[in-house]
Design a protein around this motif. Structure first.
Motif, PDB file in Angstrom:
ATOM      1  N   SER A  35      21.492   9.785   3.679  1.00 21.76           N
ATOM      2  CA  SER A  35      22.508   9.609   2.483  1.00 21.76           C
ATOM      3  C   SER A  35      22.383   7.746   2.621  1.00 21.76           C
ATOM      4  N   ILE A  36      22.383   7.506   1.326  1.00 21.18           N
ATOM      5  CA  ILE A  36      22.112   6.640   0.849  1.00 21.18           C
ATOM      6  C   ILE A  36      22.876   5.321   1.640  1.00 21.18           C
ATOM      7  N   SER A  37      24.772   6.167   1.757  1.00 20.09           N
ATOM      8  CA  SER A  37      25.728   4.967   2.399  1.00 20.09           C
ATOM      9  C   SER A  37      25.106   5.079   3.822  1.00 20.09           C
ATOM     10  N   GLU A  38      24.858   6.039   4.220  1.00 21.59           N
ATOM     11  CA  GLU A  38      24.405   6.061   5.670  1.00 21.59           C
ATOM     12  C   GLU A  38      23.718   4.935   6.281  1.00 21.59           C
ATOM     13  N   ILE A  39      21.979   4.985   5.238  1.00 17.87           N
ATOM     14  CA  ILE A  39      20.649   3.524   5.030  1.00 17.87           C
ATOM     15  C   ILE A  39      21.546   2.773   5.106  1.00 17.87           C
ATOM     16  N   LYS A  40      22.533   1.787   3.583  1.00 18.51           N
ATOM     17  CA  LYS A  40      22.983   1.100   3.911  1.00 18.51           C
ATOM     18  C   LYS A  40      23.683   0.348   5.182  1.00 18.51           C
ATOM     19  N   ARG A  41      24.294   1.042   5.540  1.00 18.53           N
ATOM     20  CA  ARG A  41      25.493   1.089   7.060  1.00 18.53           C
ATOM     21  C   ARG A  41      23.826   0.184   7.955  1.00 18.53           C
ATOM     22  N   VAL A  42      22.958   1.344   8.451  1.00 18.10           N
ATOM     23  CA  VAL A  42      21.852   0.672   8.901  1.00 18.10           C
ATOM     24  C   VAL A  42      21.442  -0.264   8.753  1.00 18.10           C
ATOM     25  N   THR A  43      20.519  -0.424   7.896  1.00 15.11           N
ATOM     26  CA  THR A  43      19.854  -1.720   7.488  1.00 15.11           C
ATOM     27  C   THR A  43      20.069  -2.175   6.337  1.00 15.11           C
ATOM     28  N   ARG A  44      21.593  -1.958   6.362  1.00 16.70           N
ATOM     29  CA  ARG A  44      21.771  -3.399   4.913  1.00 16.70           C
ATOM     30  C   ARG A  44      21.091  -2.768   3.994  1.00 16.70           C
ATOM     31  N   ALA A  45      20.152  -1.740   3.023  1.00 15.25           N
ATOM     32  CA  ALA A  45      19.458  -1.982   1.935  1.00 15.25           C
ATOM     33  C   ALA A  45      20.611  -1.574   0.891  1.00 15.25           C
ATOM     34  N   GLY A  46      20.900  -2.451  -0.261  1.00 17.75           N
ATOM     35  CA  GLY A  46      22.050  -2.313  -0.538  1.00 17.75           C
ATOM     36  C   GLY A  46      23.707  -2.833  -0.754  1.00 17.75           C
ATOM     37  N   MET A  47      23.458  -3.621   0.098  1.00 17.68           N
ATOM     38  CA  MET A  47      24.598  -3.994   0.489  1.00 17.68           C
ATOM     39  C   MET A  47      24.788  -5.313  -0.800  1.00 17.68           C
ATOM     40  N   GLY A  48      23.212  -6.101  -1.171  1.00 13.81           N
ATOM     41  CA  GLY A  48      23.437  -6.929  -1.515  1.00 13.81           C
ATOM     42  C   GLY A  48      24.218  -7.057  -2.677  1.00 13.81           C
ATOM     43  N   ILE A  49      23.098  -8.734  -3.635  1.00 15.83           N
ATOM     44  CA  ILE A  49      24.085  -8.910  -5.526  1.00 15.83           C
ATOM     45  C   ILE A  49      24.008  -8.421  -5.503  1.00 15.83           C
ATOM     46  N   CYS A  50      22.993  -6.847  -5.671  1.00 12.23           N
ATOM     47  CA  CYS A  50      22.740  -6.407  -7.139  1.00 12.23           C
ATOM     48  C   CYS A  50      23.349  -4.863  -6.278  1.00 12.23           C
ATOM     49  N   GLN A  51      24.128  -4.350  -5.415  1.00 12.15           N
ATOM     50  CA  GLN A  51      24.445  -3.307  -4.999  1.00 12.15           C
ATOM     51  C   GLN A  51      24.189  -2.607  -4.762  1.00 12.15           C
ATOM     52  N   GLY A  52      22.447  -2.101  -4.660  1.00  9.98           N
ATOM     53  CA  GLY A  52      21.380  -1.373  -4.821  1.00  9.98           C
ATOM     54  C   GLY A  52      21.269  -0.260  -6.020  1.00  9.98           C
ATOM     55  N   ARG A  53      21.290  -1.737  -6.904  1.00 13.29           N
ATOM     56  CA  ARG A  53      20.510  -0.853  -8.211  1.00 13.29           C
ATOM     57  C   ARG A  53      18.833  -1.167  -8.144  1.00 13.29           C
ATOM     58  N   THR A  54      18.627  -1.658  -7.877  1.00 11.81           N
ATOM     59  CA  THR A  54      16.982  -1.902  -7.588  1.00 11.81           C
ATOM     60  C   THR A  54      16.489  -0.873  -7.012  1.00 11.81           C
ATOM     61  N   CYS A  55      17.687  -0.840  -6.040  1.00 10.14           N
ATOM     62  CA  CYS A  55      16.258   0.176  -4.280  1.00 10.14           C
ATOM     63  C   CYS A  55      16.918   1.448  -4.350  1.00 10.14           C
TER      64      CYS A  55
END
Lengths: 95, 400
Positions: A35-55
């Motif tokens: 899931s997007i939430s798990e990939i975020k927790r493993v890699t930090r993708a989507g944790m930054g200033i745009c909060q995943g809007r781009t990726c």
């Protein structure tokens, strides 16, 4: 994405805010993230200033490609406030 | 392996089933696998999707009650240093030290006594002046009149920790099933016989570890063991990335008062009392600052509220005026599994042979994850823990 891949290989940056590459996303999926939430927790993708809007869409696409999931089977990240970055000062005034 | 759907699992047999893949369950699976026990871990959701992925990473020693709770925390943080080398992932553990901020004379009196009892138990902790606290953290407000400081406190990255334990367990042979929950635990003549998953897979085992966090009560009910855990919601704010600003995790005296000295709460407003508001702040390695938090009794609701976010923002800016210009990029919340006496539930159960509990850590799950997994593993492998944890026994709520 396929075209860029030939230029940058798996070193292609998917999350610009946190500088997460395609290879790191794929590795998280190989470790069991589905899931997007798990990939975020493993890699930090989507944790930054745009909060995943781009990726978010790119990550969804990689997940679908690797697992055969359909787009509506991919759990997206929990939407959370604030909608746009908001200063602490503003949050102190608003109530 | 992700799901049972894709792999036919029949007539499984394992030494131990661990229920719950958060920091406590994954630590237990890791320690058991390291001891040569064949483990199958069932995680209902996925990687860090509940409390373990919705918290901060502060690991406080000085906030623990002298006695067994303090000993447990001391041993846990010692273990962290070894785990940083041992686990396949870097967990970003750092012995940063930590402070509890004091803003008035009433709090000073309470905190002086608080520090004194800890010193008597050999803890390296001391009251420092406001000036000294600002030397350590220059962005602290001028009206912070002092702090208790301990070099023993630290911080860790909860995501890396959870992943490190899962990956570590897997490499030592543990089998991890995501998206699988337990539907039934079969007991015969007072002993665990097998576990049935929600997908109908039967797993024969003599040992079940209930590390279900805020859901541990439901799992206990399956075998008639009472596990009184109440979820308390904690909201937190995440800022944009900043240069090094918050050198160590900090709490305020209010945070301690919420737990130990409710009379100090009279100084707080109604809103703060209702929310269980207390400062907790840390800066992550990526540069974001995590600021919280609340302790709210709202069942299993993991939402964030405008009221909660604003109350946290105001409390944070009071202590750190210079942070006011920076942006919050996200608010989130997690459920802290709390117990009636504030102690975790750790150990075997007298009622059901082979049924163990590792749950109820409230806000200390991250700090106590290493030792909790080790203790449970020792009970299973050696029949007893290497140091006394009787005060945390599940039987204290469920006399046979």
């Amino acid at each position: 994405m396929t075209q860029s891949k030939t230029l940058a290989g798996d070193k292609l940056t998917i999350c610009r805010c946190e500088e997460v590459t395609e290879e790191e996303i794929r590795d998280a999926i190989r470790r069991g993230a589905r899931s997007i939430s798990e990939i975020k927790r493993v890699t930090r993708a989507g944790m930054g200033i745009c909060q995943g809007r781009t990726c978010r869409r790119l990550v969804t696409k990689i997940l679908m490609e690797m697992t055969g999931m359909k787009v509506d089977e991919v759990d997206q990240d929990t939407p959370r406030p604030p909608l746009r970055p908001t200063s602490l000062q503003t949050m102190c005034e608003d109530s | 392996m992700r799901s049972e759907k894709r792999t036919k699992l029949e007539n499984l047999r394992t030494d131990a089933v661990v229920i719950g893949g958060g920091v406590i369950g994954s630590s237990t699976a890791y320690h058991l696998s390291k001891a040569g026990i064949k483990v199958l871990l069932l995680e209902k959701k996925g990687i860090s999707l509940e409390s373990s992925g919705a918290c901060d990473g502060s690991c406080f020693i000085q906030s623990k009650k002298p006695g067994a709770a303090l000993e447990l925390a001391l041993k846990s943080l010692d273990q962290y240093e070894a785990l940083e080398k041992e686990l396949p992932e870097t967990i970003e553990f750092k012995r940063t030290g930590g402070m509890i901020l004091i803003e008035n004379e009433n709090q000073t009196k309470f905190m002086e006594q608080y520090v004194e009892t800890r010193k008597q138990h050999g803890v390296d902790v001391r009251i420092i002046s406001g000036e000294k606290a600002r030397e350590i953290c220059p962005c602290l407000a001028d009206d912070v009149i002092g702090a208790s400081y301990s070099p023993l406190d630290g911080q860790v990255d909860p995501f890396r920790l959870n992943l490190g334990f899962l990956e570590g367990a897997r490499r030592k042979g543990a089998r991890i099933l995501f998206g699988s929950s337990v539907a039934k635990i079969a007991i015969d003549e007072g002993s665990v016989k097998y576990v049935m998953t929600d997908k109908g897979t039967k797993i024969r085992t003599d040992i079940v570890v209930n590390a279900g966090g805020v859901h541990s009560g439901e799992i206990g009910e399956m075998v008639g063991v009472k596990i009184p855990i109440t979820p308390k919601r904690g909201q937190l704010l995440v800022t944009e990335k900043l240069p090094p600003t918050v050198p160590m995790p900090m709490l305020d005296a209010k945070y301690i008062a919420v737990k130990l000295a409710p009379y100090l709460l009279d100084e707080m407003g109604e809103e703060a009392k209702r929310l269980g508001l207390g400062l907790v702040i840390e800066q992550t390695r990526s540069g974001t600052v995590l600021a919280g938090s609340t302790r709210e009794l709202v069942g299993y609701d993991t939402g964030v509220t405008f009221e909660g976010m604003c109350a946290i923002a105001r409390n944070t800016v009071r202590y750190f005026p210079r942070l006011s210009q920076f942006a919050v990029i996200r608010a989130f919340s997690g459920l802290r599994p709390s117990t009636p006496d504030g102690y975790p539930i750790l150990g075997p159960t007298a009622k059901v042979k082979g049924f163990f509990v590792a749950a109820g850590h409230e806000g200390d799950g991250i700090a106590l994850a290493p030792i909790s997994g080790r203790v449970i593993s020792e009970f299973i492998v050696q029949g007893k823990s290497s140091f006394p944890v009787g005060e945390f026994s599940p039987d204290r709520f469920d006399r046979v």
